[in-house]
Write a protein that holds these residues in place. Structure first.
Motif, PDB file in Angstrom:
ATOM      1  N   THR A   1       0.882  -1.155   0.000  1.00 15.09           N
ATOM      2  CA  THR A   1       0.000   0.000   0.000  1.00 15.09           C
ATOM      3  C   THR A   1       0.924   1.211   0.000  1.00 15.09           C
ATOM      4  O   THR A   1       2.150   1.068   0.139  1.00 15.09           O
ATOM      5  N   ARG A   2       0.359   2.396  -0.128  1.00 16.46           N
ATOM      6  CA  ARG A   2       1.199   3.599  -0.104  1.00 16.46           C
ATOM      7  C   ARG A   2       2.012   3.645   1.189  1.00 16.46           C
ATOM      8  O   ARG A   2       3.226   3.831   1.172  1.00 16.46           O
ATOM      9  N   SER A   3       1.351   3.468   2.317  1.00 18.42           N
ATOM     10  CA  SER A   3       2.055   3.592   3.600  1.00 18.42           C
ATOM     11  C   SER A   3       3.076   2.476   3.809  1.00 18.42           C
ATOM     12  O   SER A   3       4.159   2.728   4.347  1.00 18.42           O
ATOM     13  N   SER A   4       2.779   1.243   3.376  1.00 25.09           N
ATOM     14  CA  SER A   4       3.758   0.175   3.575  1.00 25.09           C
ATOM     15  C   SER A   4       4.963   0.338   2.653  1.00 25.09           C
ATOM     16  O   SER A   4       6.079  -0.047   3.012  1.00 25.09           O
ATOM     17  N   LEU A   5       4.760   0.931   1.481  1.00 30.71           N
ATOM     18  CA  LEU A   5       5.876   1.212   0.579  1.00 30.71           C
ATOM     19  C   LEU A   5       6.809   2.247   1.201  1.00 30.71           C
ATOM     20  O   LEU A   5       8.028   2.055   1.249  1.00 30.71           O
ATOM     21  N   VAL A   6       6.232   3.334   1.720  1.00 27.34           N
ATOM     22  CA  VAL A   6       7.046   4.375   2.362  1.00 27.34           C
ATOM     23  C   VAL A   6       7.804   3.788   3.551  1.00 27.34           C
ATOM     24  O   VAL A   6       9.005   3.998   3.700  1.00 27.34           O
ATOM     25  N   ARG A   7       7.115   3.025   4.398  1.00 29.26           N
ATOM     26  CA  ARG A   7       7.752   2.437   5.566  1.00 29.26           C
ATOM     27  C   ARG A   7       8.893   1.500   5.166  1.00 29.26           C
ATOM     28  O   ARG A   7       9.985   1.529   5.755  1.00 29.26           O
ATOM     29  N   THR A   8       8.678   0.666   4.154  1.00 29.41           N
ATOM     30  CA  THR A   8       9.714  -0.266   3.702  1.00 29.41           C
ATOM     31  C   THR A   8      10.943   0.484   3.196  1.00 29.41           C
ATOM     32  O   THR A   8      12.074   0.151   3.543  1.00 29.41           O
ATOM     33  N   LEU A   9      10.727   1.505   2.387  1.00 30.78           N
ATOM     34  CA  LEU A   9      11.852   2.278   1.864  1.00 30.78           C
ATOM     35  C   LEU A   9      12.611   2.964   3.001  1.00 30.78           C
ATOM     36  O   LEU A   9      13.847   2.935   3.034  1.00 30.78           O
ATOM     37  N   GLU A  10      11.878   3.571   3.931  1.00 32.72           N
ATOM     38  CA  GLU A  10      12.535   4.249   5.051  1.00 32.72           C
ATOM     39  C   GLU A  10      13.283   3.262   5.935  1.00 32.72           C
ATOM     40  O   GLU A  10      14.397   3.543   6.382  1.00 32.72           O
ATOM     41  N   ASP A  11      12.699   2.091   6.176  1.00 34.34           N
ATOM     42  CA  ASP A  11      13.367   1.073   6.985  1.00 34.34           C
ATOM     43  C   ASP A  11      14.662   0.581   6.341  1.00 34.34           C
ATOM     44  O   ASP A  11      15.582   0.142   7.028  1.00 34.34           O
ATOM     45  N   GLU A  12      14.738   0.667   5.019  1.00 33.00           N
ATOM     46  CA  GLU A  12      15.929   0.217   4.290  1.00 33.00           C
ATOM     47  C   GLU A  12      16.918   1.353   4.025  1.00 33.00           C
ATOM     48  O   GLU A  12      17.867   1.193   3.269  1.00 33.00           O
ATOM     49  N   GLY A  13      16.672   2.517   4.646  1.00 32.98           N
ATOM     50  CA  GLY A  13      17.638   3.610   4.565  1.00 32.98           C
ATOM     51  C   GLY A  13      17.412   4.590   3.437  1.00 32.98           C
ATOM     52  O   GLY A  13      18.316   5.352   3.094  1.00 32.98           O
ATOM     53  N   PHE A  14      16.230   4.588   2.859  1.00 38.61           N
ATOM     54  CA  PHE A  14      15.921   5.526   1.789  1.00 38.61           C
ATOM     55  C   PHE A  14      15.012   6.641   2.292  1.00 38.61           C
ATOM     56  O   PHE A  14      14.232   6.447   3.228  1.00 38.61           O
ATOM     57  N   ALA A  15      15.130   7.799   1.660  1.00 43.83           N
ATOM     58  CA  ALA A  15      14.231   8.923   1.921  1.00 43.83           C
ATOM     59  C   ALA A  15      13.361   9.099   0.678  1.00 43.83           C
ATOM     60  O   ALA A  15      13.886   9.231  -0.433  1.00 43.83           O
ATOM     61  N   VAL A  16      12.073   9.081   0.867  1.00 42.06           N
ATOM     62  CA  VAL A  16      11.142   9.249  -0.256  1.00 42.06           C
ATOM     63  C   VAL A  16      11.130  10.721  -0.641  1.00 42.06           C
ATOM     64  O   VAL A  16      10.813  11.588   0.170  1.00 42.06           O
ATOM     65  N   GLN A  17      11.508  11.002  -1.881  1.00 44.66           N
ATOM     66  CA  GLN A  17      11.552  12.366  -2.391  1.00 44.66           C
ATOM     67  C   GLN A  17      10.198  12.787  -2.954  1.00 44.66           C
ATOM     68  O   GLN A  17       9.801  13.934  -2.828  1.00 44.66           O
ATOM     69  N   ARG A  18       9.543  11.827  -3.584  1.00 44.03           N
ATOM     70  CA  ARG A  18       8.266  12.131  -4.229  1.00 44.03           C
ATOM     71  C   ARG A  18       7.455  10.849  -4.350  1.00 44.03           C
ATOM     72  O   ARG A  18       8.002   9.791  -4.646  1.00 44.03           O
ATOM     73  N   MET A  19       6.152  10.967  -4.124  1.00 40.15           N
ATOM     74  CA  MET A  19       5.241   9.829  -4.266  1.00 40.15           C
ATOM     75  C   MET A  19       3.992  10.361  -4.960  1.00 40.15           C
ATOM     76  O   MET A  19       3.438  11.374  -4.551  1.00 40.15           O
TER      77      MET A  19
END
Length: 96
Positions: A38-56
């Motif tokens: 989902t949108r929120s699980s994608l953001v959480r997964t990326l952040e947990d792996e050390g990424f910062a979401v620039q744009r969604m």
């Protein structure tokens, strides 16, 4: 990245109303997909792996009246269910 939204309205509709979660040759329930987001699980997964979401951004919206009514009745809480997919740009945390 472009990822299918498992919380897409008609996917949830088929699950809740019809009790169906049928894999297919293409689309959200493509039988080759290894993970569902989902949108929120994608953001959480990326952040947990050390990424910062620039744009969604949601892409391929439904124009369904059923969706519009359901979203209205939930006071906009289902807004992310409008999108078939999400496109995002993420960078390793600390860059750009």
């Amino acid at each position: 990245a472009s990822l299918p939204n498992v919380r897409y309205f008609f996917n949830v509709w088929d699950l809740v109303v019809h009790g169906r979660w049928d894999y297919a040759d293409e689309g959200i329930l493509d039988r080759t997909h290894l993970r569902f987001f989902t949108r929120s699980s994608l953001v959480r997964t990326l952040e947990d792996e050390g990424f910062a979401v620039q744009r969604m951004q949601g892409i391929n919206p439904t124009g369904s009246l059923k969706f519009k009514l359901a979203n209205l009745l939930t006071l906009g809480r289902w807004a992310d269910m409008r999108w078939l997919q999400f496109a995002c740009v993420a960078r390793p945390r600390g860059q750009g």
